[in-house]
Every structure is written in structure tokens, then in C-alpha cells.
Design a protein around this motif. Sequence first.
Motif, PDB file in Angstrom:
ATOM      1  N   PRO A  92       0.267  -8.765  -7.948  1.00  0.00           N
ATOM      2  CA  PRO A  92       0.080  -8.066  -7.805  1.00  0.00           C
ATOM      3  C   PRO A  92       0.621  -8.021  -9.700  1.00  0.00           C
ATOM      4  CG  PRO A  92       1.825  -8.682  -6.726  1.00  0.00           C
ATOM      5  CD  PRO A  92       0.640  -9.827  -6.790  1.00  0.00           C
ATOM      6  N   ALA A  93       0.972  -8.744  -9.801  1.00  0.00           N
ATOM      7  CA  ALA A  93       1.234  -9.022 -11.884  1.00  0.00           C
ATOM      8  C   ALA A  93      -0.011  -9.009 -11.782  1.00  0.00           C
ATOM      9  CB  ALA A  93       1.393  -9.937 -12.337  1.00  0.00           C
ATOM     10  N   GLU A 148      -8.485 -17.299 -10.421  1.00  0.00           N
ATOM     11  CA  GLU A 148      -8.089 -17.074  -9.294  1.00  0.00           C
ATOM     12  C   GLU A 148      -8.228 -18.161  -8.355  1.00  0.00           C
ATOM     13  OE1 GLU A 148      -4.709 -15.639  -7.284  1.00  0.00           O
ATOM     14  OE2 GLU A 148      -5.081 -17.368  -6.163  1.00  0.00           O
ATOM     15  N   ARG A 149      -6.775 -18.893  -7.682  1.00  0.00           N
ATOM     16  CA  ARG A 149      -6.960 -20.109  -7.036  1.00  0.00           C
ATOM     17  C   ARG A 149      -7.417 -20.048  -5.819  1.00  0.00           C
ATOM     18  NH1 ARG A 149      -1.930 -22.698  -5.149  1.00  0.00           N
ATOM     19  NH2 ARG A 149      -1.918 -20.603  -4.066  1.00  0.00           N
ATOM     20  N   GLY A 167      -2.851 -12.234  -3.681  1.00  0.00           N
ATOM     21  CA  GLY A 167      -1.411 -13.892  -3.946  1.00  0.00           C
ATOM     22  C   GLY A 167      -0.761 -12.674  -2.910  1.00  0.00           C
ATOM     23  N   LEU A 168       0.894 -12.702  -3.444  1.00  0.00           N
ATOM     24  CA  LEU A 168       1.677 -12.598  -1.928  1.00  0.00           C
ATOM     25  C   LEU A 168       1.672 -11.311  -1.123  1.00  0.00           C
ATOM     26  CD1 LEU A 168       4.705 -14.291  -3.164  1.00  0.00           C
ATOM     27  CD2 LEU A 168       3.099 -15.492  -1.306  1.00  0.00           C
ATOM     28  N   ARG A 228       6.958  -9.154   6.106  1.00  0.00           N
ATOM     29  CA  ARG A 228       7.329  -8.094   5.896  1.00  0.00           C
ATOM     30  C   ARG A 228       6.785  -7.725   4.132  1.00  0.00           C
ATOM     31  NH1 ARG A 228      12.858  -6.309   3.583  1.00  0.00           N
ATOM     32  NH2 ARG A 228      11.997  -7.606   1.930  1.00  0.00           N
ATOM     33  N   GLU A 282       7.676  -4.325   2.416  1.00  0.00           N
ATOM     34  CA  GLU A 282       8.649  -2.871   1.630  1.00  0.00           C
ATOM     35  C   GLU A 282       8.395  -2.641   0.374  1.00  0.00           C
ATOM     36  OE1 GLU A 282      12.785  -3.036   1.462  1.00  0.00           O
ATOM     37  OE2 GLU A 282      12.755  -1.582   2.669  1.00  0.00           O
ATOM     38  N   VAL A 337      -5.936 -23.113 -11.985  1.00  0.00           N
ATOM     39  CA  VAL A 337      -5.595 -23.809 -13.584  1.00  0.00           C
ATOM     40  C   VAL A 337      -5.014 -24.885 -13.637  1.00  0.00           C
ATOM     41  CG1 VAL A 337      -3.748 -22.990 -15.586  1.00  0.00           C
ATOM     42  CG2 VAL A 337      -5.284 -21.348 -14.289  1.00  0.00           C
ATOM     43  N   LEU A 350       5.311 -23.304 -12.378  1.00  0.00           N
ATOM     44  CA  LEU A 350       3.485 -23.591 -12.471  1.00  0.00           C
ATOM     45  C   LEU A 350       3.184 -23.352 -13.490  1.00  0.00           C
ATOM     46  CD1 LEU A 350       1.258 -25.149 -11.174  1.00  0.00           C
ATOM     47  CD2 LEU A 350       0.232 -23.120 -10.119  1.00  0.00           C
ATOM     48  N   ASN A 406       5.087 -13.717 -13.920  1.00  0.00           N
ATOM     49  CA  ASN A 406       5.246 -13.345 -12.580  1.00  0.00           C
ATOM     50  C   ASN A 406       6.510 -12.984 -12.081  1.00  0.00           C
ATOM     51  OD1 ASN A 406       6.829 -16.188 -10.477  1.00  0.00           O
ATOM     52  ND2 ASN A 406       5.260 -15.110  -9.909  1.00  0.00           N
ATOM     53  N   ARG A 407       6.706 -12.171 -10.893  1.00  0.00           N
ATOM     54  CA  ARG A 407       8.412 -12.043 -11.055  1.00  0.00           C
ATOM     55  C   ARG A 407       8.775 -11.751  -9.251  1.00  0.00           C
ATOM     56  NH1 ARG A 407       8.041 -12.117 -15.371  1.00  0.00           N
ATOM     57  NH2 ARG A 407       8.435 -10.327 -17.646  1.00  0.00           N
ATOM     58  N   GLY A 426       9.634  -9.644  -6.742  1.00  0.00           N
ATOM     59  CA  GLY A 426       9.202  -8.127  -5.979  1.00  0.00           C
ATOM     60  C   GLY A 426       8.023  -7.396  -6.213  1.00  0.00           C
ATOM     61  N   ILE A 427       6.993  -6.835  -5.742  1.00  0.00           N
ATOM     62  CA  ILE A 427       5.617  -6.640  -5.823  1.00  0.00           C
ATOM     63  C   ILE A 427       5.729  -5.494  -7.116  1.00  0.00           C
ATOM     64  CG2 ILE A 427       4.122  -5.985  -4.461  1.00  0.00           C
ATOM     65  CD1 ILE A 427       4.548  -7.122  -2.431  1.00  0.00           C
TER      66      ILE A 427
HETATM   67  C1  LIG Z   1       7.299 -14.096   2.955  1.00  0.00           C
HETATM   68  C2  LIG Z   1       7.473 -12.967   1.580  1.00  0.00           C
HETATM   69  C3  LIG Z   1       7.740 -11.342   1.679  1.00  0.00           C
HETATM   70  C4  LIG Z   1       8.341 -10.443   0.564  1.00  0.00           C
HETATM   71  N1  LIG Z   1       8.675  -9.664   0.710  1.00  0.00           N
HETATM   72  C5  LIG Z   1       8.054  -8.813  -0.210  1.00  0.00           C
HETATM   73  C6  LIG Z   1       8.554  -7.280  -0.243  1.00  0.00           C
HETATM   74  O1  LIG Z   1       8.433  -6.688   1.133  1.00  0.00           O
HETATM   75  N2  LIG Z   1       8.515  -6.447  -1.398  1.00  0.00           N
HETATM   76  C7  LIG Z   1       8.733  -7.063  -1.859  1.00  0.00           C
HETATM   77  O2  LIG Z   1       8.643  -6.177  -3.872  1.00  0.00           O
HETATM   78  N3  LIG Z   1       8.282  -8.088  -2.189  1.00  0.00           N
HETATM   79  C8  LIG Z   1       8.490  -9.491  -1.402  1.00  0.00           C
HETATM   80  N4  LIG Z   1       8.171 -10.381  -1.925  1.00  0.00           N
HETATM   81  C9  LIG Z   1       8.024 -11.109  -3.180  1.00  0.00           C
HETATM   82  C10 LIG Z   1       6.542 -10.393  -3.901  1.00  0.00           C
HETATM   83  O3  LIG Z   1       5.266 -10.937  -2.746  1.00  0.00           O
HETATM   84  C11 LIG Z   1       6.575 -11.283  -5.274  1.00  0.00           C
HETATM   85  O4  LIG Z   1       7.616 -11.088  -5.416  1.00  0.00           O
HETATM   86  C12 LIG Z   1       5.282 -10.761  -5.793  1.00  0.00           C
HETATM   87  O5  LIG Z   1       3.809 -10.881  -5.453  1.00  0.00           O
HETATM   88  C13 LIG Z   1       5.067 -11.840  -6.742  1.00  0.00           C
HETATM   89  O6  LIG Z   1       3.768 -11.535  -7.754  1.00  0.00           O
HETATM   90  P1  LIG Z   1       2.370 -12.287  -8.352  1.00  0.00           P
HETATM   91  O7  LIG Z   1       1.754 -11.609  -9.002  1.00  0.00           O
HETATM   92  O8  LIG Z   1       4.433 -12.362  -9.695  1.00  0.00           O
HETATM   93  O9  LIG Z   1       2.802 -14.091  -7.906  1.00  0.00           O
HETATM   94  P2  LIG Z   1       1.690 -14.154  -6.500  1.00  0.00           P
HETATM   95  O10 LIG Z   1       1.676 -12.937  -5.447  1.00  0.00           O
HETATM   96  O11 LIG Z   1       3.115 -15.209  -5.885  1.00  0.00           O
HETATM   97  O12 LIG Z   1       0.718 -14.421  -7.466  1.00  0.00           O
HETATM   98  C14 LIG Z   1       0.456 -15.379  -7.368  1.00  0.00           C
HETATM   99  C15 LIG Z   1      -0.883 -15.941  -7.414  1.00  0.00           C
HETATM  100  O13 LIG Z   1      -1.818 -16.258  -8.173  1.00  0.00           O
HETATM  101  C16 LIG Z   1      -2.106 -17.806  -7.474  1.00  0.00           C
HETATM  102  N5  LIG Z   1      -2.199 -19.128  -8.269  1.00  0.00           N
HETATM  103  C17 LIG Z   1      -1.547 -19.959  -7.926  1.00  0.00           C
HETATM  104  N6  LIG Z   1      -1.373 -21.733  -8.935  1.00  0.00           N
HETATM  105  C18 LIG Z   1      -2.794 -20.836  -9.383  1.00  0.00           C
HETATM  106  C19 LIG Z   1      -3.671 -21.986 -10.204  1.00  0.00           C
HETATM  107  N7  LIG Z   1      -3.014 -22.977 -10.442  1.00  0.00           N
HETATM  108  N8  LIG Z   1      -4.912 -21.787 -10.883  1.00  0.00           N
HETATM  109  C20 LIG Z   1      -4.525 -19.940 -10.341  1.00  0.00           C
HETATM  110  N9  LIG Z   1      -4.012 -19.590  -9.664  1.00  0.00           N
HETATM  111  C21 LIG Z   1      -2.931 -19.553  -8.958  1.00  0.00           C
HETATM  112  C22 LIG Z   1      -1.864 -17.686  -6.897  1.00  0.00           C
HETATM  113  O14 LIG Z   1      -3.071 -18.284  -5.669  1.00  0.00           O
HETATM  114  C23 LIG Z   1      -1.406 -16.125  -6.202  1.00  0.00           C
HETATM  115  O15 LIG Z   1      -2.762 -15.090  -6.177  1.00  0.00           O
HETATM  116  C24 LIG Z   1       7.671 -11.208  -0.289  1.00  0.00           C
HETATM  117  C25 LIG Z   1       7.302 -12.988  -0.343  1.00  0.00           C
HETATM  118  C26 LIG Z   1       7.096 -13.227   0.303  1.00  0.00           C
HETATM  119  C27 LIG Z   1       6.559 -15.028   0.175  1.00  0.00           C
END
Ligand SMILES: Cc1cc2nc3c(=O)[nH]c(=O)nc-3n(C[C@H](O)[C@H](O)[C@H](O)COP(=O)(O)OP(=O)(O)OC[C@H]3O[C@@H](n4cnc5c(N)ncnc54)[C@H](O)[C@@H]3O)c2cc1C
Length: 468
Positions: free
Chosen positions: A15-16, A35-36, A42-43, A58, A60, A236, A273, A425-426, A428-429
Motif C-alpha cells: 500500500p505505501a 517488487e520482489r 504486499g500485505l 482480516r 479492516e 532489491v 530490510l 513503510n508503516r 496499518g494500511i
Molecule cells: C495478518 C495481517 C493482518 C493485518 N490486518 C490489517 C488490518 O486489518 N488493517 C490495517 O490497516 N493493517 C493491517 N495489517 C498491516 C498492514 O497490512 C501493513 O501495515 C501494510 O500492508 C504495510 O504496507 P507497506 O506498503 O508499508 O508494506 P507491505 O505491505 O509489507 O509491502 C512491502 C512490499 O515490499 C515487497 N518487498 C519485500 N522485500 C523486497 C525486496 N527485497 N525487493 C523488492 N520488494 C520487496 C513485498 O513483497 C511487498 O509487496 C495487517 C498485517 C498482517 C500481517
Amino acid sequence: MEAKRAEVVVLGAGPAGLAAGVALARAGCSPWIVERDDTPGGLMRGLRHGAYQVDLGRKELYDRIPEVVRLWESLLGEDLRPYAHRVGILYDGVIIERERVYRGALRGLPPRMLARGARDFVRARVRRVRDRRPPSNLEEYWIDRRGEFLTRALSQGYQEKFTGVPYRARPVPEEQSGSKARASTAEAVKALVDRLQAPSREVVFRHPRRGTQQIVDAMVAEIERHGGRFLFGATVKSIAHEGGRVRHIELDQRGETRRLGCDAVVSGLPLMLLARVLGVADDALLRVDWNRSRRTLIGYFFLDAPPRFSHAWLEVSCPKLSIGRITSYDAFGGEMCPPGRGAIAAELYLDALDPRAAAEDEEVLDALEHELVTAGLVVKETIVDRRLVRIRGSEASVDYRNWTDPLVESLLARLEAFENLFDANRAGIDVATFAGLEAARAIVTGDAARFRAVADPRTPYSDYERLA
Ligand SMILES: Cc1cc2nc3c(=O)[nH]c(=O)nc-3n(C[C@H](O)[C@H](O)[C@H](O)COP(=O)(O)OP(=O)(O)OC[C@H]3O[C@@H](n4cnc5c(N)ncnc54)[C@H](O)[C@@H]3O)c2cc1C
């Protein structure tokens, strides 16, 4: 080795990274998104299984950041639909309601549990008169306020599974330490009544008709429409920097090493990371890496009928079950399940050394299915398929407090010293999406100070709620 020049590079399509990509692409920056995985999200990604399209456990979506809500609305329109946010706590075969509108007089607590709660509450009060010592840990703190049974049933059982840390090993809340840590009987009664009955914040929860993957797909389409490009299957490996500026990114894309030069970088990579690929991580920091010691496993059960409960999700505080949280996708009312069918996700939070983390998928699924069936949540004969997903490198219980660890704070200070690097990176979506949008804005406007001020990862969620 192929050398390519790119102006803005976004690392990670979670999402970030995707939100940054949308804002950069809309501003005409044509970012490269690395993207890996072979798929984005991502999540926040979804999981397609035949006619079912479900979320990763889940999910939300909070409404606390207006800019984020506006982004989702602009991408999904009417498909961002309100749903009955009926959520509960499962304890000993009973579902305790969490939402005000479903609470009724007793939140679904049967008389036997209520009597047990009242008895333990009185016991705690009596103990409190005899023993004037302030609580020394979170367990004592809550038992002092709620009594043993309600502490376990309402939160402790679930929280200990979720975080892997016993209440006994956690300190009393900081703002309540010292003499404030002990509640008078009047305070304890008021807090308990509030917890059981007081209105929760008025929020209309909305969810994409086809789950969170719909937001992901819409962001990818928007990025591509405005000239952004994706490199999937590209990991990366390292980030080269010099004189406080990132110079280029080294990638491995399906066995081929590539180098991307860049003027500015947004990172959505997990924080630790990012520290490693930048070469600024030390052993002490690696010890507080929340993703190293824990695993999240999600068992999906696809049903040819709805499950036997109508809640969107349940936190499982019951010690008889190992499942931590259960999501039911048909309760979101959209199209994640075909009409008349259901799909359940059972989340299991494990320490990395737990033997179940290394067990065969079928073995884990059998154990989860047994729990769901014996708890009366699912009829065995309605299960038509099942699947286990292991989420790599992601601790589900992480929140903004993880960023307040002194070691993490010192890492943040080091990252801020890179003038063209924006770590988004944070936990919470919505917060990650907001940080991505703000990182893009900083690059487009050159105002990095605003990014550091408004998108600080240590911002308590209550600060966003106050603004909402
Ligand atoms: C089980 C679970 C349930 C959750 N439920 C909720 C919820 O209900 N509501 C909510 O708001 N938040 C929830 N969260 C938290 C939320 O999903 C994360 O905070 C959010 O997705 C973080 O976004 P991000 O983009 O910072 O990182 P991420 O979503 O972790 O994305 C990181 C991306 O980087 C990529 N990556 C990793 N390493 C490399 C590399 N070396 N080279 C290239 N790419 C790489 C990954 O494949 C991924 O696509 C939940 C998390 C989990 C694990």
C-alpha cells in the motif's frame, strides 16, 4: 549488467509503494516500481481461489485519514461499500459482541459468564484492599481493574496469542504507572461499565466489493495509465549511497542483476530490510527486527454455505483454541464469496521456532479445521476446499509503538539523513498509504520537512482519529 537511468524509484508494491506510485504518476513523474513478488499488493493483496476473491487474513480499512479515504473513493467509487461491522470475541464457545449496536444489555455474555465475571471482579477488589502494592505488570494492572475472568475473556487471551508476549511480561501502561496504576473501586466500576457498554466511536466501516485486491488493482491501473512502470520478480539487493544521497539500486530480477540509477527513492520495504540493504543495520538492530522471530499462518476454508456465525471477524481469546483471529468474508456483504457461499480465514500467530511453523500444510489445516468445527463455527460437510498461506517476513501485531524503540528511533534518524530517500513503510494500511502519498508529495514539491513532520511512523493512531 544493464544500467538504466530512472528518476524516481519506488521499492515495494504494498500500500505505501502503490500510493506513492499513484501520486507520482498523477504528477507526471513516471516512477519505476520494483517488487520482489510476481504480483502487487504486499500485505494488502488478495487471494483468488476459483470463484472466491478474499483478503490476506482480516483486513479492516480505517477511515481515520481523510486523504486516504479520498484516494480510495477516487479509485473505487461506489464499490467502496459500507458493511455491517459486526465483530466479536470468541471465548469458551460464546461470542461476546464488540460493537455497540450489537451489544444489547450484556454483550451476549450468558448469565454463567456474567456471574463468573462479577465474582472475580469482587475478588480483585477485596485483594486490592488487602494488598496496597501497585500492579507491577499488565496482567496485575488489568486484573485490578476488571477481575481475572473478564481480563482473560475480553483481551488477554487474544492479545497474548497475537503478540506472543504474556501480559505478565508487559509493563503497566506508561501513562498509568506509579500511584495512578491502582484503580479505586469507583474508577474500576466506571471503566468496566464503559468497556462493556459505552458507545464505541461512530464509524462507518467500508470495504471494497471484491476485497482489498480491488484497491491494489485500481492503483496499478492508475499508475500504468499515467506512465508508471513495474518491475515484478525484482528483489532489491542493495542500495548504493554517497554523500547522504542514494545513487542507485541493485536488483536481482529472476537471476539477472540490474542496476537502477535514481534521483529520489520511496521505500515501502519492511523497515529492517531497508536498513540491511542500505548497509546501516547492526546486530543490535537485527535483534529488534519484529519480522524475524514470528510467523503468521493463514488457513483458508472455502464453504458451499455461509458459516454458522454472522460476524465479519472474531478475536479468539479462548485458551482452548490456538487460532488467534477468524474472518468470515461473506459477512462483508460484497462479492468476495459467490452468492450463498462462505469463506473463512483462521490466523495463527507463531514464534519462528514453534514446530507448527515448519509443519506440513495439510497438518496445520487439519488442526485449524478441527478447531473451527468443534467450536461450532463451521459445519465440516460445507468445506469444499482449503488452503494454507504463510506470510513471509511480517509480524501481524506490529503497531506504531514498535517504531518508538530507542534502537529503531536511532535508525529513523539515520534514514532521515538521506536527503533523497523517503521511508514509507508503516503499521496499518491507511497509515502506510498516507506515508506513500506524503513521500510522493515531498518529491514533487521538494518539501521533505513536511513529510518528516506529518508522516512520522511514531504518530499514535489516536492522533489520526482526532483529525478524522
Ligand atoms: C495478518 C495481517 C493482518 C493485518 N490486518 C490489517 C488490518 O486489518 N488493517 C490495517 O490497516 N493493517 C493491517 N495489517 C498491516 C498492514 O497490512 C501493513 O501495515 C501494510 O500492508 C504495510 O504496507 P507497506 O506498503 O508499508 O508494506 P507491505 O505491505 O509489507 O509491502 C512491502 C512490499 O515490499 C515487497 N518487498 C519485500 N522485500 C523486497 C525486496 N527485497 N525487493 C523488492 N520488494 C520487496 C513485498 O513483497 C511487498 O509487496 C495487517 C498485517 C498482517 C500481517
